[in-house]
Design an enzyme around this catalytic site. Structure first.
Site, PDB file in Angstrom:
ATOM      1  N   LYS A 236       1.421  -4.983  -8.643  1.00  0.00           N
ATOM      2  CA  LYS A 236       0.404  -5.069  -7.606  1.00  0.00           C
ATOM      3  C   LYS A 236      -0.463  -6.296  -7.825  1.00  0.00           C
ATOM      4  O   LYS A 236      -1.203  -6.389  -8.796  1.00  0.00           O
ATOM      5  CB  LYS A 236      -0.511  -3.839  -7.602  1.00  0.00           C
ATOM      6  CG  LYS A 236      -1.411  -3.837  -6.348  1.00  0.00           C
ATOM      7  CD  LYS A 236      -2.560  -2.881  -6.428  1.00  0.00           C
ATOM      8  CE  LYS A 236      -3.753  -3.454  -7.146  1.00  0.00           C
ATOM      9  NZ  LYS A 236      -4.361  -4.613  -6.456  1.00  0.00           N
TER      10      LYS A 236
ATOM     11  N   GLY B 222      -7.488  -7.769 -16.079  1.00  0.00           N
ATOM     12  CA  GLY B 222      -8.632  -7.671 -15.179  1.00  0.00           C
ATOM     13  C   GLY B 222      -9.886  -7.351 -15.962  1.00  0.00           C
ATOM     14  O   GLY B 222     -10.000  -7.707 -17.134  1.00  0.00           O
ATOM     15  N   SER B 223     -10.807  -6.672 -15.317  1.00  0.00           N
ATOM     16  CA  SER B 223     -12.101  -6.429 -15.954  1.00  0.00           C
ATOM     17  C   SER B 223     -11.991  -5.359 -17.029  1.00  0.00           C
ATOM     18  O   SER B 223     -11.148  -4.467 -16.960  1.00  0.00           O
ATOM     19  CB  SER B 223     -13.118  -6.003 -14.898  1.00  0.00           C
ATOM     20  OG  SER B 223     -12.677  -4.820 -14.268  1.00  0.00           O
TER      21      SER B 223
ATOM     22  N   GLY C 164     -10.101  -1.728 -17.147  1.00  0.00           N
ATOM     23  CA  GLY C 164      -9.256  -1.478 -18.317  1.00  0.00           C
ATOM     24  C   GLY C 164      -9.585  -0.140 -18.951  1.00  0.00           C
ATOM     25  O   GLY C 164      -8.702   0.623 -19.345  1.00  0.00           O
TER      26      GLY C 164
ATOM     27  N   GLU D 271      -5.282  -6.837 -20.919  1.00  0.00           N
ATOM     28  CA  GLU D 271      -5.867  -8.141 -21.171  1.00  0.00           C
ATOM     29  C   GLU D 271      -7.136  -8.189 -20.344  1.00  0.00           C
ATOM     30  O   GLU D 271      -7.070  -8.224 -19.112  1.00  0.00           O
ATOM     31  CB  GLU D 271      -4.858  -9.228 -20.776  1.00  0.00           C
ATOM     32  CG  GLU D 271      -5.157 -10.549 -21.421  1.00  0.00           C
ATOM     33  CD  GLU D 271      -5.995 -11.425 -20.538  1.00  0.00           C
ATOM     34  OE1 GLU D 271      -7.236 -11.385 -20.698  1.00  0.00           O
ATOM     35  OE2 GLU D 271      -5.428 -12.132 -19.702  1.00  0.00           O
TER      36      GLU D 271
ATOM     37  N   CYS E 118     -10.604 -15.745 -17.863  1.00  0.00           N
ATOM     38  CA  CYS E 118     -11.012 -14.694 -18.808  1.00  0.00           C
ATOM     39  C   CYS E 118     -11.394 -15.285 -20.156  1.00  0.00           C
ATOM     40  O   CYS E 118     -12.254 -14.759 -20.845  1.00  0.00           O
ATOM     41  CB  CYS E 118      -9.911 -13.651 -18.954  1.00  0.00           C
ATOM     42  SG  CYS E 118      -8.308 -14.380 -19.260  1.00  0.00           S
TER      43      CYS E 118
ATOM     44  N   GLU F 179     -20.038 -11.127 -18.902  1.00  0.00           N
ATOM     45  CA  GLU F 179     -19.063 -12.087 -18.388  1.00  0.00           C
ATOM     46  C   GLU F 179     -19.481 -12.466 -16.959  1.00  0.00           C
ATOM     47  O   GLU F 179     -19.519 -11.619 -16.067  1.00  0.00           O
ATOM     48  CB  GLU F 179     -17.672 -11.442 -18.371  1.00  0.00           C
ATOM     49  CG  GLU F 179     -16.591 -12.386 -17.883  1.00  0.00           C
ATOM     50  CD  GLU F 179     -15.202 -11.765 -17.941  1.00  0.00           C
ATOM     51  OE1 GLU F 179     -15.045 -10.593 -17.550  1.00  0.00           O
ATOM     52  OE2 GLU F 179     -14.261 -12.456 -18.368  1.00  0.00           O
TER      53      GLU F 179
HETATM   54  P1  NAI Z   1     -10.816  -5.802 -11.318  1.00  0.00           P
HETATM   55  O1  NAI Z   1     -10.616  -5.489 -12.729  1.00  0.00           O
HETATM   56  O2  NAI Z   1     -11.431  -4.761 -10.456  1.00  0.00           O
HETATM   57  O3  NAI Z   1      -9.428  -6.187 -10.632  1.00  0.00           O
HETATM   58  C1  NAI Z   1      -8.248  -6.528 -11.286  1.00  0.00           C
HETATM   59  C2  NAI Z   1      -7.067  -5.789 -10.678  1.00  0.00           C
HETATM   60  O4  NAI Z   1      -7.187  -4.396 -10.899  1.00  0.00           O
HETATM   61  C3  NAI Z   1      -6.918  -5.935  -9.168  1.00  0.00           C
HETATM   62  O5  NAI Z   1      -5.558  -6.014  -8.854  1.00  0.00           O
HETATM   63  C4  NAI Z   1      -7.494  -4.637  -8.640  1.00  0.00           C
HETATM   64  O6  NAI Z   1      -6.999  -4.273  -7.393  1.00  0.00           O
HETATM   65  C5  NAI Z   1      -7.049  -3.669  -9.688  1.00  0.00           C
HETATM   66  N1  NAI Z   1      -7.842  -2.427  -9.796  1.00  0.00           N
HETATM   67  C6  NAI Z   1      -9.133  -2.234  -9.503  1.00  0.00           C
HETATM   68  N2  NAI Z   1      -9.493  -0.955  -9.782  1.00  0.00           N
HETATM   69  C7  NAI Z   1      -8.410  -0.335 -10.263  1.00  0.00           C
HETATM   70  C8  NAI Z   1      -8.136   0.973 -10.748  1.00  0.00           C
HETATM   71  N3  NAI Z   1      -9.079   1.906 -10.787  1.00  0.00           N
HETATM   72  N4  NAI Z   1      -6.907   1.266 -11.194  1.00  0.00           N
HETATM   73  C9  NAI Z   1      -5.947   0.324 -11.180  1.00  0.00           C
HETATM   74  N5  NAI Z   1      -6.136  -0.926 -10.734  1.00  0.00           N
HETATM   75  C10 NAI Z   1      -7.351  -1.262 -10.280  1.00  0.00           C
HETATM   76  O7  NAI Z   1     -11.649  -7.125 -11.234  1.00  0.00           O
HETATM   77  P2  NAI Z   1     -12.516  -7.653  -9.995  1.00  0.00           P
HETATM   78  O8  NAI Z   1     -13.300  -6.531  -9.403  1.00  0.00           O
HETATM   79  O9  NAI Z   1     -11.627  -8.378  -9.099  1.00  0.00           O
HETATM   80  O10 NAI Z   1     -13.525  -8.629 -10.704  1.00  0.00           O
HETATM   81  C11 NAI Z   1     -14.718  -8.156 -11.289  1.00  0.00           C
HETATM   82  C12 NAI Z   1     -14.982  -8.814 -12.598  1.00  0.00           C
HETATM   83  O11 NAI Z   1     -13.931  -8.534 -13.508  1.00  0.00           O
HETATM   84  C13 NAI Z   1     -15.030 -10.317 -12.565  1.00  0.00           C
HETATM   85  O12 NAI Z   1     -16.258 -10.807 -12.195  1.00  0.00           O
HETATM   86  C14 NAI Z   1     -14.700 -10.661 -13.966  1.00  0.00           C
HETATM   87  O13 NAI Z   1     -15.861 -10.573 -14.758  1.00  0.00           O
HETATM   88  C15 NAI Z   1     -13.730  -9.594 -14.379  1.00  0.00           C
HETATM   89  N6  NAI Z   1     -12.336 -10.052 -14.275  1.00  0.00           N
HETATM   90  C16 NAI Z   1     -11.695 -10.478 -15.381  1.00  0.00           C
HETATM   91  C17 NAI Z   1     -10.429 -10.953 -15.303  1.00  0.00           C
HETATM   92  C18 NAI Z   1      -9.721 -11.418 -16.493  1.00  0.00           C
HETATM   93  O14 NAI Z   1      -8.735 -12.125 -16.386  1.00  0.00           O
HETATM   94  N7  NAI Z   1     -10.129 -11.031 -17.675  1.00  0.00           N
HETATM   95  C19 NAI Z   1      -9.716 -11.075 -14.044  1.00  0.00           C
HETATM   96  C20 NAI Z   1     -10.456 -10.552 -12.930  1.00  0.00           C
HETATM   97  C21 NAI Z   1     -11.715 -10.098 -13.057  1.00  0.00           C
END
Ligand code: NAI
Ligand code: MG
Length: 829
Positions: free
Chosen positions: A191, A243-244, A248, A265, A299, A396
């Protein structure tokens, strides 16, 4: 008329736009509407959501929101495709991965432009970094597919894998996930992030074109709920997430006790450390790469600039001058340094955090020029006078915002660098190789760049320490995330049958021995007939059995000392047939806390002890233990009634196990990865730190030593909860530890109620990993509680034949006890 020199000085940049024609025409041919790619075919579009170009705020396409039914269909397709894909010859899979790499290269410009349009990142980066690295990942992993059978002998694909990726490097994250999974023979449901679904759809077309078998790769779009449906699906065998940290944690909890393998990660707040002898002009360019690459939405962004006091002012002045000349603008303009922020919510989040920084008293600086007014743009931002505990120093931000702090000494720099729950990456800048390589191991991070930053390659593992997640992506270490041990050659039924057989043999032997002994005794006590019975003197002393025995109540073993349990309760340990064998102290929460404190205090020293020293101590334990082999065998037999033969076998195997890890202590080497720089990436196996170990019930001594020995051989310190039913072999064992030069706090033993104590360990924030061997409920509890600080977990309810070295020792254990840190060291003048 002005001279060329004058023109050169005053000349403005002209725009150098990359054309979006091909990408728009690709979208147009699909009427800008997309279904999912499931089972080798495109689904009819369903409920749609908008895909936005953040540089223009315009909708460029609409994609389908994945429903539970879509996820179910994708999982079913992946399941159907699994046997054939997993069963393919490694070379055949290698050919498919090679074809994917070629396909990506052939469509590289389309992918680069599409990525820029969807994400807002500059074409310069998508064209020169993202897409080439995508191809590199598929090439590299075509190689692992080819070598799978020889390099991962005894391991196989995990099965159906769910992968959820973020929006900051949409296609690159897809490649990091898909390439190793395919190489190992897994099938996939991926996804993409809701902000950036387009390049994944284009990739699905490429995969389709090259003939990837139906169902091997499935792409389902959607928001968090779609991701959650994948995570919770019972027929998914592994989840890989980037992701966040917040999400995680949700995923860690959602998969607890399910048996799904997990790699995460997550976020970071990575330090960028500048010592006073660093080349400051290089540092400035490094900072640009560290925090303004991809608008800071990285990240592992070097978002905390830690500068040695003496050069701080000079560096900040240089930085401001450089920032003044950065260019923010249309991502398709080849001459811009920074494009757009991915989406309005992210822009708002950045603004909010910057506001908070200002109101908490830090000084904020931005260049004099203005960003484009339309679209999601944010200028490079520098904070000084930042308190280490303030929000902007801890949270972050995921935007182009740098916070600066100063330090005086190298020790202070390490303390400041590690002052975060994260541990993804770090940059170290100094001209002194001594200093750089002294600091690198002290930083809690999975990647350390020396005089460089944001270097990535498919051959080097990437991933975090602490709350930045666990598991690695890339290189050999990344491949481990997508394979599992081929099930032990013994099925549970076989194991039980073997055990029953030995118990029966033992019983027969016991019976024969008892008969023999009874006959001897009868002969000895028969009164001699030729002497008058009156000559027998009356007994002058009491038989010794009537005296109270000298109490030898075992204690807990904490910080190298025998300790009474906090509450002063003991538990009766009774053998299966009901004989009281002894008493074990009943430890509680407070005892565990004391043990964790002792383990923490010992961790630094033990982690830095040489492999040779640790090996010597393990051999010494084995030596002292073998001198008491007989006592231990008797104790095991008394507790478990397994019979003397089996008890002896367990003791012998335990001695051998200690030798195994004495041997490994100076042999579990890391690697030097061949990365495409002039330099090396050194992959070091580092101890995790403090490990809480809940031991299995079967083989109360061998089970415990099989876990404790690899943990301490690799430099961890431990809190051990011995077998619940048969803890006395463990409490006897501390007397061996006491005489074997084991430093205080390296092994702490707390007996008591297994799950109550294991929960305290799993929740404790100063414990960095928890191992749990026991019932499935305990596994679930451990994994759930571990989410508090994202501990590494190794929890299993599966049978293991501890007596069999193939099952009970080796690299699998050493891998669980360590985490890989990649230190990138470029060289050359
Ligand atoms: P997020 O962690 O919500 O999104 C990442 C992925 O997870 C997306 O594909 C999203 O649809 C999916 N997702 C969201 N909730 C989920 C759940 N309950 N179960 C399974 N999958 C789920 O990150 P978001 O909201 O886009 O960004 C928020 C903050 O997260 C950013 O400001 C940043 O600080 C951090 N982040 C860190 C990343 C990294 O590479 N370490 C990448 C993206 C965001
Ligand atoms: Mg978008």
């Amino acid at each position: 008329m002005s001279t060329v020199a004058e023109i050169f000085q005053t000349m403005e940049y002209g725009p150098a736009p990359e054309s979006d024609k091909e990408a728009l025409s690709w979208l147009g041919k699909r009427e800008r509407v997309f279904g999912h790619y499931i089972g080798g075919a495109w689904t009819e579009p369903g409920q749609l959501f908008d895909v936005i170009n953040p540089a223009t705020s315009k909708t460029i396409a609409r994609v389908t929101e994945g429903s539970t039914a879509d996820v179910n269909a994708a999982v079913a397709a992946a399941r159907r495709a699994l046997p054939a894909w997993k069963g393919l010859a490694p070379h055949a899979r290698a050919r498919f991965l090679y074809a994917l790499a070629r396909g990506v290269q052939k469509h590289s410009r389309l992918l680069a432009v599409l990525e820029s349009l969807d994400n807002g990142k500059s074409i310069r980066e998508t064209r020169d970094i993202d897409i080439p690295l995508v191809a590199r990942h598929f090439y590299h992993h075509a190689g692992w597919a080819q070598l799978l059978d020889s390099e991962f002998a005894g391991y196989e694909a995990i099965g159906v894998v769910g992968q959820i990726i973020p929006w900051n490097f949409p296609l690159l994250m897809l490649a990091w996930k898909i390439a190793p999974a395919l190489a190992a023979g897994n099938t996939i449901i991926l996804k993409p992030a809701e902000f950036t679904p387009l390049t994944a759809l284009c990739f699905a077309e490429i995969a389709h074109e090259i003939g990837i078998p139906a169902g091997v790769i499935n792409i389902v779009n959607g928001h968090g709920e779609t991701g959650a449906a994948i995570v919770e699906h019972p027929d998914v065998d592994k989840i890989a997430f980037t992701g966040s940290t917040e999400v995680g944690r949700i995923i860690r909890r959602a998969t607890a006790g399910s048996g799904k393998k997990l790699s995460l990660e997550l976020g970071g707040k990575s330090p960028f450390i500048v010592y006073d002898d660093a080349d400051l002009d290089s540092v400035v360019e490094g900072v640009v790469d560290a925090i303004w690459f991809n608008q800071g939405q990285v990240c592992c962004a070097g978002s905390r600039l830690l500068v040695q006091e003496g050069v701080a002012e000079r560096l900040v002045t240089k930085l401001r001058a450089r920032m003044e000349r950065l260019r923010v603008g249309s991502p398709l303009d080849k001459a811009v340094d920074m494009g757009a922020i991915v989406a309005p919510v992210q822009l708002e989040r950045i603004r909010g955090l910057v506001q908070q920084g200002v109101s908490e008293g830090a000084s904020m600086w931005q260049p004099s020029w203005a960003c484009p007014a339309e679209g999601c743009f944010y200028p490079p931002t520098l904070f000084t006078d930042v308190q280490p505990s303030s929000t902007i120093a801890q949270v972050e931000i995921f935007g182009p915002v740098l916070v600066t702090m100063t330090f005086r000494t190298p020790e202070e720099s390490v303390a400041l660098a590690n002052n975060t729950p994260y541990g993804l990456a770090a940059s170290i800048w100094t001209e002194s190789i001594n200093l750089a390589l002294d600091i690198a191991p002290k930083i809690k991070a999975g990647v350390v760049w020396v005089n460089s930053t944001n270097l990535f390659d498919a051959a080097a593992g990437f991933g975090g320490y602490r709350e930045s997640g666990f598991g690695r992506e890339g290189g050999r270490e990344g491949m481990w995330e997508y394979v599992k041990r081929v099930e032990s050659r013994h099925s549970k039924a076989e194991l039980l049958a073997r055990r029953a057989a030995t118990i029966e043999e033992e019983a027969t032997a016991k019976e024969a021995a008892a008969k023999e002994a009874a006959a001897k005794e009868a002969a000895a006590t028969r009164p001699p007939t030729h002497l008058p019975s009156t000559l027998h003197p009356p007994p002058s002393t009491l038989p010794s059995s009537a005296l109270p025995a000298i109490d030898r109540t075992p204690k807990l073993f904490i910080g190298g000392k025998q300790a009474r349990p906090d509450q002063g309760y003991t538990r009766r340990i009774v053998s299966p047939s009901g004989v009281l064998v002894g008493e074990a102290p009943e430890g509680n929460r407070k005892d565990i806390r004391n043990a964790v404190e002792a383990a923490q205090a010992a961790a630094k020293g033990w982690g830095r002890a040489t492999g040779h020293n640790r090996g010597q101590i393990l051999y010494y334990i084995a030596e002292n233990f073998s001198a008491r082999a007989q006592d231990f065998a008797e104790r095991i037999d008394a507790m478990t009634e397994c019979g003397t033969r089996r008890a002896k076998q367990e003791v012998e195997a335990s001695i051998s196990r200690l030798f195994t890890y004495g041997a490994w202590a100076d042999k579990y080497d890391g690697a030097v990865h061949s990365v495409p720089i002039r330099g090396v990436a050194i992959a070091m196996n580092e101890p995790i730190g403090v490990i809480g170990i809940t031991c299995p019930d079967e083989h109360p001594l061998l089970g415990m030593l099989s876990l404790v020995a690899p943990a301490i051989a690799t430099g961890n310190t431990t809190i051990v909860i011995p077998s619940h039913a048969f803890p006395l072999a463990a409490t006897d064992f501390y007397s061996v530890l006491e005489t074997s030069d084991v430093p205080a706090g390296v092994v702490n033993i707390v007996t008591g109620d297994k799950d109550t104590l294991a929960k305290v360990l799993a929740e404790h924030d100063d414990v960095e990993a928890v191992w749990y061997f026991g019932a499935r409920d305990g596994v679930r509890m451990t994994e759930l509680a571990s989410a508090s600080n994202m501990k590494r977990t190794w929890a299993t309810w599966h049978e293991r034949d501890w007596l069999d070295a193939k099952d009970g020792e080796g690299r699998e254990f050493l891998r669980a006890a360590t985490q890989v840190k990649n230190v990138w060291v470029p060289y050359g003048e």
